[in-house]
Design an enzyme around this catalytic site. Structure first.
Site, PDB file in Angstrom:
ATOM      1  N   ARG A   1       0.835  -1.213   0.000  1.00  0.00           N
ATOM      2  CA  ARG A   1       0.000   0.000   0.000  1.00  0.00           C
ATOM      3  C   ARG A   1       0.864   1.255   0.000  1.00  0.00           C
ATOM      4  NH1 ARG A   1      -2.535  -3.556  -1.655  1.00  0.00           N
ATOM      5  NH2 ARG A   1      -4.206  -4.584  -0.560  1.00  0.00           N
TER       6      ARG A   1
ATOM      7  N   LYS B   1      -6.461   0.652   0.264  1.00  0.00           N
ATOM      8  CA  LYS B   1      -7.268  -0.566   0.160  1.00  0.00           C
ATOM      9  C   LYS B   1      -6.932  -1.530   1.297  1.00  0.00           C
ATOM     10  CE  LYS B   1      -7.958  -4.538  -2.831  1.00  0.00           C
ATOM     11  NZ  LYS B   1      -7.489  -5.212  -4.047  1.00  0.00           N
TER      12      LYS B   1
END
Length: 70
Positions: free
Chosen positions: A18, A53
């Site tokens: 991420r 996410k």
């Protein structure tokens, strides 16, 4: 003849992915926890809370340069 191979999975790998996905070309993107470890030695630019996410909002920083007191 024999080679060891390791696959690493879990939260650390997900967080690293991420951080990479939410970075910019040529910049080093770090998390809040990493920032807390390096803030006395590295000048960082706070980027704000960035939605990621599977992780939600994460405080992110760009590492800019080492400080003179190293």
């Amino acid at each position: 003849m024999k080679k060891f191979a390791y696959d690493i999975w879990g939260d650390t790998v997900n967080t690293a992915a991420r951080m990479e996905q939410n970075s910019e070309k040529g910049k080093i993107n770090i998390s809040e926890s990493t920032y807390q470890l390096v803030k006395e030695k590295i000048t960082c630019e706070y980027r704000g809370k960035i939605h990621t996410k599977g992780k939600g909002n994460m405080d992110m920083y760009f590492a800019i340069e080492t400080k003179n007191n190293i």
